[in-house]
Design an enzyme around this catalytic site. Structure first.
Site, PDB file in Angstrom:
ATOM      1  N   GLY A  29       0.822  -1.212   0.000  1.00 19.74           N
ATOM      2  CA  GLY A  29       0.000   0.000   0.000  1.00 19.74           C
ATOM      3  C   GLY A  29       0.854   1.260   0.000  1.00 19.74           C
ATOM      4  O   GLY A  29       2.085   1.194   0.063  1.00 19.74           O
ATOM      5  N   GLY A  82       0.058  -1.457   6.531  1.00 19.55           N
ATOM      6  CA  GLY A  82      -0.971  -0.442   6.735  1.00 19.55           C
ATOM      7  C   GLY A  82      -2.321  -1.080   7.012  1.00 19.55           C
ATOM      8  O   GLY A  82      -2.431  -2.298   7.207  1.00 19.55           O
ATOM      9  N   GLY A  95      -7.053  -4.813   2.764  1.00 18.70           N
ATOM     10  CA  GLY A  95      -7.335  -5.369   1.444  1.00 18.70           C
ATOM     11  C   GLY A  95      -7.729  -4.334   0.416  1.00 18.70           C
ATOM     12  O   GLY A  95      -8.066  -4.686  -0.705  1.00 18.70           O
ATOM     13  N   GLU A 103      -1.031 -10.780   2.693  1.00 23.69           N
ATOM     14  CA  GLU A 103      -0.799  -9.980   3.906  1.00 23.69           C
ATOM     15  C   GLU A 103      -1.104 -10.814   5.142  1.00 23.69           C
ATOM     16  O   GLU A 103      -0.351 -10.801   6.127  1.00 23.69           O
ATOM     17  CB  GLU A 103      -1.671  -8.726   3.875  1.00 23.69           C
ATOM     18  CG  GLU A 103      -1.214  -7.724   2.822  1.00 23.69           C
ATOM     19  CD  GLU A 103      -2.140  -6.536   2.654  1.00 23.69           C
ATOM     20  OE1 GLU A 103      -1.704  -5.555   2.055  1.00 23.69           O
ATOM     21  OE2 GLU A 103      -3.300  -6.590   3.110  1.00 23.69           O
TER      22      GLU A 103
HETATM   23  C1  5RP Z   1      -3.553  -3.509   0.864  1.00 16.61           C
HETATM   24  C2  5RP Z   1      -3.860  -3.072   2.245  1.00 16.61           C
HETATM   25  C3  5RP Z   1      -3.329  -1.760   2.680  1.00 16.61           C
HETATM   26  O1  5RP Z   1      -2.565  -1.944   3.828  1.00 16.61           O
HETATM   27  C4  5RP Z   1      -4.462  -0.825   2.967  1.00 16.61           C
HETATM   28  O2  5RP Z   1      -5.289  -0.779   1.828  1.00 16.61           O
HETATM   29  C5  5RP Z   1      -3.973   0.562   3.312  1.00 16.61           C
HETATM   30  O3  5RP Z   1      -3.380   1.132   2.175  1.00 16.61           O
HETATM   31  P1  5RP Z   1      -2.814   2.607   2.171  1.00 16.61           P
HETATM   32  O4  5RP Z   1      -1.594   2.610   3.021  1.00 16.61           O
HETATM   33  O5  5RP Z   1      -2.509   2.853   0.707  1.00 16.61           O
HETATM   34  O6  5RP Z   1      -3.879   3.526   2.679  1.00 16.61           O
HETATM   35  O7  5RP Z   1      -4.514  -3.729   3.007  1.00 16.61           O
HETATM   36  O8  5RP Z   1      -4.199  -4.707   0.523  1.00 16.61           O
END
Ligand code: 5RP
Length: 223
Positions: A29, A82, A95, A103
């Site tokens: 992310g 994240g 996700g 993850e």
């Molecule tokens: C990816 C995730 C990410 O951790 C979540 O979407 C947060 O992303 P970002 O840091 O871009 O806000 O779960 O599958």
């Protein structure tokens, strides 16, 4: 501070959880991208990383950080990732980047999940963010009906007009209208529906620590 600056702040703060000589679990992310960029500063002092997505693998390798197959290493000390939402107990929705299955695998292989997030992600009850669920394509419409029976509206996630295909060759349902008051039971229940690969509630693999980026700096929440 902008949201992007808050992400940079927590990405850098997460370095304190990475010990020299270790292999670190790396999520996916935009916030994790800030962590990966910061991790490059100590790449000579770590063994490498286990990555949760093709996108993170490419970024790590481009910075000269070795990426190991999860099957070739044992338990990891720490997993940094994240979240789309995190509640007061460290339960999360994840996700948004469609990487939830890998993850959850890397999180399960790690002793400690350190969540890095800006304060917009902190919620009291999970469910405002559409819940991602990775599903086997042939089960998608039956699972849409299962979610409808519990009050949720599920839609197949699209990319450029077609169903998005994950790194695992599966599809994503995004479910709105849920209020997840018991994340542990919810995760257990949905996970056993045939055709569900992974539900994006991380309750059994919850965060141990959250580094939350706020206007007053990084707050450390321990769960
Ligand atoms: C990816 C995730 C990410 O951790 C979540 O979407 C947060 O992303 P970002 O840091 O871009 O806000 O779960 O599958």
């Amino acid at each position: 501070m902008t949201q992007d600056e808050l992400k940079t702040l927590v990405g850098q703060a997460a370095l304190q959880y990475v010990m020299p000589g270790e292999i670190v679990g790396v999520g996916t992310g935009s916030t994790v991208n800030k962590f990966i960029d910061a991790l490059a500063s100590m790449k000579g002092r770590i063994k490498g990383a286990v990555s949760s997505s093709n996108a993170s693998t490419e970024r790590l390798q481009a910075l000269g950080i070795q990426v190991f197959d999860a099957n070739d290493v044992g338990e990891l000390a720490v997993y940094i990732d994240g979240a789309d939402e995190i509640d007061g107990q460290g339960f999360m929705i994840k996700g948004g980047g469609a990487a939830l299955t890998r993850e959850k695998i890397v999180a399960a292989q790690s002793r400690r999940f350190v969540c890095i997030a800006d304060e917009s992600k902190r919620v009291d009850v999970l469910g405002s963010f559409p819940l991602p669920v990775e599903v086997v394509p042939m089960a998608a419409q039956r699972l849409v009906r299962e979610f409808a029976a519990m009050g949720g509206a599920a839609r197949v996630r699209l990319k450029e007009g077609r169903a998005l295909v994950t790194d695992n060759g599966q599809h994503i349902l995004d479910v709105t209208g849920l209020r997840i008051t018991d994340p542990l039971s919810f995760e257990s229940e949905v996970n056993q529906w045939p055709g569900v690969l992974t539900v994006g509630v991380f309750a059994h693999q919850k965060a141990a620590v959250c580094l939350l980026g706020t206007a007053d700096g990084v707050k450390t929440l321990a769960f």
